[in-house]
Each structure stands twice: as C-alpha cells, then as structure tokens.
Design an enzyme around this catalytic site. Structure first.
Site, PDB file in Angstrom:
ATOM      1  N   ASP A   1      -4.741  18.495 -14.525  1.00  0.00           N
ATOM      2  CA  ASP A   1      -5.109  17.330 -13.843  1.00  0.00           C
ATOM      3  C   ASP A   1      -3.667  17.151 -12.821  1.00  0.00           C
ATOM      4  O   ASP A   1      -2.635  17.297 -13.249  1.00  0.00           O
ATOM      5  CB  ASP A   1      -5.073  16.217 -14.559  1.00  0.00           C
ATOM      6  CG  ASP A   1      -5.264  14.711 -14.106  1.00  0.00           C
ATOM      7  OD1 ASP A   1      -6.474  14.624 -13.303  1.00  0.00           O
ATOM      8  OD2 ASP A   1      -4.395  13.985 -14.218  1.00  0.00           O
TER       9      ASP A   1
ATOM     10  N   GLU B   1      -6.383  21.413 -10.371  1.00  0.00           N
ATOM     11  CA  GLU B   1      -6.546  20.386  -9.479  1.00  0.00           C
ATOM     12  C   GLU B   1      -5.633  20.335  -8.424  1.00  0.00           C
ATOM     13  O   GLU B   1      -4.511  19.635  -8.790  1.00  0.00           O
ATOM     14  CB  GLU B   1      -6.826  18.819 -10.380  1.00  0.00           C
ATOM     15  CG  GLU B   1      -7.545  17.792  -9.498  1.00  0.00           C
ATOM     16  CD  GLU B   1      -7.508  16.394  -9.976  1.00  0.00           C
ATOM     17  OE1 GLU B   1      -8.290  15.640  -9.723  1.00  0.00           O
ATOM     18  OE2 GLU B   1      -6.663  16.144 -10.952  1.00  0.00           O
TER      19      GLU B   1
END
Length: 696
Positions: free
Chosen positions: A345, A381
């Site tokens: 993330d 990401e």
C-alpha cells in the site's frame, strides 16, 4: 501484583517473544527509552500479574528471558523515558504497549481517553501528560509457537506471466455465501465452496485486503461504522483477530495450505507506510510509546509528523531498526506463514528519502537482495499523497505495479471519450511507455478495471456519480472522477435495453482486461455482478454494501469470465514477458504486432490522431514450438469497437488455415465458428476475437 517471576539476561535476537521449549525470550527495540518494563497478565488479560524490568540492553534492543513461560502467555510493555513532544519524545509508562513483533493479539483496543498519552481535556493538548492506566482498554500480546505441520504441500510457484490475480476481502467474500463456513474468517475463505468457485473461475492468486491486525478508527466507531478495509495496521506480525474463528494463528496457515493444495497462491495487501496511531492527537498503542522519534518520520518541528500517507503519520523506514522490523515481518509471513507475495500500500512512501522518492532507497535494496523475499511476488501501489508521490513505472525490478492508467483508459475508451484509441493500444501491449525500461517485462503492469477502492465493475456501468452518503461524510469522500457511464439511467433499473447495454459494456471491459499484455487483476465479486449501490469508497461499510451477494449472482457473466480466463491460459501470445513493438521475432524474422484499420490497411499517423476513431484492430502473429501450433502460423486477431456497427476486413491466411471466431461480446453464447478470409460484420460496442487455426 507479584514479581515472583525469575528473569535472566536472555538475548537481543530474535526480536519479539520467542518460546524455546523451556521459557520465553523477550526482546524489544527502543533507542531513546531509559527503562523497559515487561508486563505479564492472567489468562483472561484482565489482571496484570507482574511487572519485570528487562535487565539487559544490547545497542538499542532491550531483552530478558523468563523461564517457565509457555505459549499462550499474555504480555505487553511499558516504556520509560522523556515525555517531551516538542523534542519528538512521547514516552508514557502509564500506557500499556503492544509488542510490535507480537504474532497474536487478543483483540482490538476499546476506545477510551485513557488510550491517549496526553490529557484530552487539557488546554495544552498533546503537550499535556495523562496518568491513567490504559491496560484495561488494550488488547494483549500473546506468546505463540508458530510451528505448523505443512506436510508435503508446496506453493504453486506460478510464473508471473501465468498469473491471474483476484483481489478479495476475507469477510466480504464469505458473509453472504450460504455454504462458506465459518463465515467472515480465514477458514471460511478457504472452505470448499470458496475454493470450488475460485478454481472453476481460473484465478491463480488471491490477493487479500489487509489481514494483519488493524484498528477500528475512533471516529468510525462513534458513528456506528467500522474500518472494513483494514488500512490502519496495529501489528505487522499478527493476523487480525476478527478473522480467526477460535483465535489460533494456525487458522491462517491452514487457509494458505488449502489454497496451495488447490493450486492458488496467496498474496497479502500490506501497509508498512504508516501505522494506526495517527497524528500527534492519536492514541499511544505501540510504536509511539516505544520510541516515537525512531519509528516515525517527524516534521521540522518534531512535535508533528510528516504525513505523506494522509493518515497522520509516516513510518520511518530510513531507520535501520524500523526497516529491520518491516523486513522481519515480510520474512515471517513468507517463511512461517508461507505467503507467496505482497502488495505494498502507498509504496511510494517506502521509497522516500530526505531527497524525495528514490528507486534505490534502502527498502527496495533490502528487499531485492533478500534471498527469501526476492523470490516472492512483489506488487507496488505506485503513489502516495506527498510531493512527487505519483511514480507509476518508476519502481525497480522485480516489482509489479498497479496501473491506474489502464483502469482509467479502458473505462474512457468504452465510454466513448474522444481520442482514447491510442491509449487503448498502449494498454493492450503492456503500457510500454511506463514499463518498457530497465529490463522490466510486460507483466510488470498489473492491469485492472476495478479494485476495492472505487466503483465495482457493475457500478462503473450503472452510475455517473458516486453515492457515498452512508459513509457519514455528506458524500464528500471518494473520487469524483470515475470515468463511469450509467448508460442512460442512474442506478438499478428495470429497463431491459439499459440492462442489456450495461451487460455488454461489462463484457467488453472484462474482455479487454483479459486480452491485454500484463498481469490481470479482477475485483472479487465483479465476476458475479456485485454492486455497492454506487458507493465508491466503501472502506467503512462492513455490511451488505460490501459483502458479495452470492445468491443474486449473474451466472451468465460468471460463465463468460470463466471462458475468458481459460482462453487467456490457452494462448501464450496474450501473456508474454517481452513487449510487442511491431518488430521482428527471433524465431522466424517476421513482425509480431500489426495495428489495422477496419478496411484492413495499416494504421497511419492520421488515424492515430483522429479523436473520433472508435475502432481498433490488432493482429498478434507468431510461430510457436509448442502444440497445438507447432510449425504453424499462430495468430490472434481482435477488434475493439466502441463505435457503431462496422465491416472489418480480416487479414489473409496462410494456405490450409482459416480464422475462427472465438469471442463476440455482442453474442456471448456464440459457438466458435470458422470463417473465410474477407469481411466480418462487427456489432456496435463490442469485442470480437479470432484465432488462426488449421481445419481438421
């Protein structure tokens, strides 16, 4: 409270609570603490039965060994040191702290002002000091022995080129499935009905939304909501307690073993860019109380935090011991829990240095040289909200990256936006403009149409606007630009024509995803037509908004998606590692990529620059040394038509071979049919796919 427990010096490694058969070694990092106290609790976690100062410090690791302790022992820490927020120090021994290396937690914090290191009623705010004991409100760390009998099971260890990812939520997948049990758990996710669905679908890897222990934010709890997605990590080694049926971490290991036995890899969405403690006004649960100045990146005024993540804090992976914690955590999940890979993330944050984003940052160097982690699947990401945070294509090999430009470009092409045909061509060939450098393969692009963050695929074709009122933020949260199209009516409708158009649009986008070079990712539920009612930010919707409604499954679309995945697996030209650039091939010296107009002529510069062009034909042609195409020309010809019905000239064929139509999104039940070279009628808003075959 008694202190009848013996304690010896123990050792500084490994960090965490380690059972050796006779007792437990405790080791915890803190560079700026003056004293570290181990707290032991009874079996219910309600009574603190002992406080023992760790007797030794090697460098910045405090440690001690308590003989006679067994797995199941509940514990925590109290760290003593300066409470000087203006200097970046927030030690408060009144606050019980979770062990950052705890492999199991008893539960989640119960929200109370006592969790704060400062007096929330004081006019001095976080500069004040709170003396209440937080232990009654805190979960306890648990000593565990993570040994598990894996038997002869091994990871499927699939090549990236053969991977089809399925992004799923542990609870959302199982809560409304009538046969998945126990619902809402790791065991339920890996139950036979779930495995049967995933195997028949054809996915090769399941990517779990955050499953490490995470916090329910106070502002959500006070609104009667919950942190459903889980992007607020509380413990980097512990499975989240809410997904454990009986609290045993072996349940996670059993889930992985079941997936592996079914030929499916397990990937974890992990959040190492920040923690759940938030800004200077957040709670003191672990890292802040153990060593705020080491664990976090602090602003020029060290009372405050650098906030490149939008959550209030940023983990300081530049610090060697914090980086070590992250690496130890990843190795634990890979080696002990047998996880096959990780999706990071806000991965740009992990590559930040004082000079900004650096693809050679310590985190990337550490993970690339690690003999265990370098073999796992690594997905970034590629953005955060800090300056220069958007870094699509900038990550080093072997990282794959979520490609939001694929998502947006494909949505816009099928919506009919002008000038999107060149973008479609780039997305179909692996987004070479972003990824074809540094020896990176075409598979580096993780292609997706929908993900947990945003509209589901069904909502992309059903809503022009977001509908997030249930989140309690007056519909101000979530992205406003979704590149969606309701096809004439907002939301659910009984209009058969609208529903038919929506179904075709979904088929078009799923086909584009699975026919494109790169690594495809499907959002769980999209294959059965799951809707969130237009909510494009369902992070707090732990209810039927997010839980997949299996009983209302769109079986026709499920069958269509299964066929597409099977087709992709059968045809290696769709999943090549090398980028296709209309260049010569090594096998026979011929070109392998042809862009054509509807009249059969090659695309010219004027065609690419035509903003009204809505139809694109592409031919992928190669020689293969593997059956069933050995020694034959092997080609695919695809037409992507976002415009009106058109006649398309089909390329010529070698002697003895014919084109066979295998896919037509306008007629999804159409059986494969051979055609003569010539002209093919392509319906409006459709994808047609042909394979060059040899008649029997």
């Amino acid at each position: 409270m008694t202190n009848e427990f013996e304690i010896a010096a123990g050792r500084a490694a490994p960090v965490g609570a380690t059972f050796d058969g006779d007792g437990v070694n405790f080791a915890v990092f803190s560079e700026h603490a003056h004293r570290m106290t181990l707290c032991l609790f009874d079996d219910q976690g309600e009574k603190e039965v002992a406080r023992i100062d760790l007797p030794e410090r090697d460098g910045d690791v405090w440690h001690g060994y308590v003989p006679g302790l067994r797995p199941g022992q509940l514990y925590g820490y109290r760290a003593h040191g300066p409470y000087q927020p203006a200097e970046g120090h927030r030690f408060n021994p009144n606050k019980l702290l979770i062990d950052p290396y705890a492999k199991r937690l008893t539960g989640h914090p119960d929200w109370s002002d006592a969790l704060m290191g400062y007096d929330v009623a004081s006019k001095r705010g976080d500069l004040s000091f709170d003396t209440r004991d937080s232990a009654p409100c805190m979960p306890k760390s648990v000593v565990v022995d993570p040994a598990f009998s894996w038997g002869e099971g091994v990871s499927p260890d699939r090549a990236i080129a053969d991977t089809v990812i399925y992004e799923a939520h542990v609870k959302g997948m199982t809560m409304r499935h009538p046969d998945a049990a126990p619902q809402g758990t790791f065991l339920g996710l890996s139950s036979e009905p779930m495995l049967d669905h995933l195997v028949k679908l054809g996915i090769t890897a399941i990517e779990l939304l955050p499953s490490q222990a995470f916090l329910n934010d106070r502002f959500l709890v006070e609104k009667g909501l919950t942190n459903y997605w889980g992007y607020q990590t509380l413990g980097f080694f512990a499975p989240d307690p809410r997904y454990l049926h009986e609290g045993d971490i072996a349940e996670f290991q059993a889930m992985v073993a079941r997936f592996h036995a079914a030929g499916i890899e397990v990937l974890m969405d992990v959040v190492y860019n920040h923690t759940c403690e938030g800004s200077e006004l957040g709670p003191t649960l672990a890292f802040r109380g153990l060593d705020n100045r080491s664990y976090y990146r602090l602003a020029e005024d060290p009372r405050f935090y650098i906030n490149d993540t939008g959550t209030g804090n940023t983990l300081n992976v530049d610090h060697p011991m914090v980086l070590r914690m992250v690496m130890d955590s990843l190795r634990y999940w890979a080696e002990i829990m047998h996880v096959d890979g990780f999706r990071f993330d806000l991965c740009s944050t992990l590559g930040r240095t004082d000079a900004g984003f650096d693809r050679g940052a310590a985190f990337f160097d550490a993970i690339r040289q690690d003999p265990t982690l370098a073999r796992t699947k690594l997905i970034a990401e590629p953005w955060d909200i800090g300056p220069g945070g958007y870094q699509l294509g900038a990550f080093p090999p072997p990282f794959l990256e979520w490609n939001d430009r694929f998502r947006d470009g494909i949505r816009r092409f099928w919506r009919g936006d002008p000038g999107m045909t060149p973008d479609l061509a780039d997305r179909l060939t692996g987004s070479a403009l972003q990824f074809d450098h540094s020896g990176r393969p075409a598979t580096a692009s993780v292609n997706f149409i929908a993900a947990h963050d945003g509209f589901t695929l069904r909502d992309v074709v059903s809503y022009n606007e977001k509908h997030n009122e249930a989140n309690g933020e007056e519909n101000a949260d979530g992205h406003s630009e979704n590149f969606s199209d309701n096809m004439g009516e907002e939301g659910e409708t009984g209009d058969e024509a609208v529903n038919a158009a929506r179904a075709r649009r979904r088929r078009n986008m799923m086909a584009t995803l699975l026919l494109a070079q790169g690594t495809p990712m499907i959002l769980a539920g999209d294959e059965v037509g799951h809707t969130q009612g237009g909510n494009n930010n369902a992070y707090c919707q732990d209810n039927e908004t997010s839980w997949i409604d299996w009983e209302s499954a769109d079986d026709a679309f499920l069958q269509f998606t299964r066929r597409l995945i099977a087709f992709r697996k059968k045809h290696p030209v769709l999943r090549q590692k090398l980028f296709l650039h209309s260049r010569e091939r090594a096998l026979d010296g011929k070109e392998d990529l042809f862009w054509r107009r509807a009249d059969g002529d090659p695309m010219r510069e004027d065609d690419w620059n035509d903003p009204e062009l809505k139809l694109l034909c592409v031919e992928l042609r190669t020689a293969s040394g593997t059956p069933p195409y050995a020694a034959l020309e092997y080609a695919l010809f695809a037409v992507f038509n976002a415009g009106p019905e058109a006649d398309v000239v089909v390329p010529g064929t070698p002697e003895g071979q014919k084109w066979c139509v295998h896919l037509d999104t306008a007629e999804p039940n159409r059986e494969p049919a051979k055609i003569e070279s010539g002209t093919l009628s392509v319906a409006a808003d459709s994808v047609v796919l042909l394979v060059l075959e040899t008649p029997e």
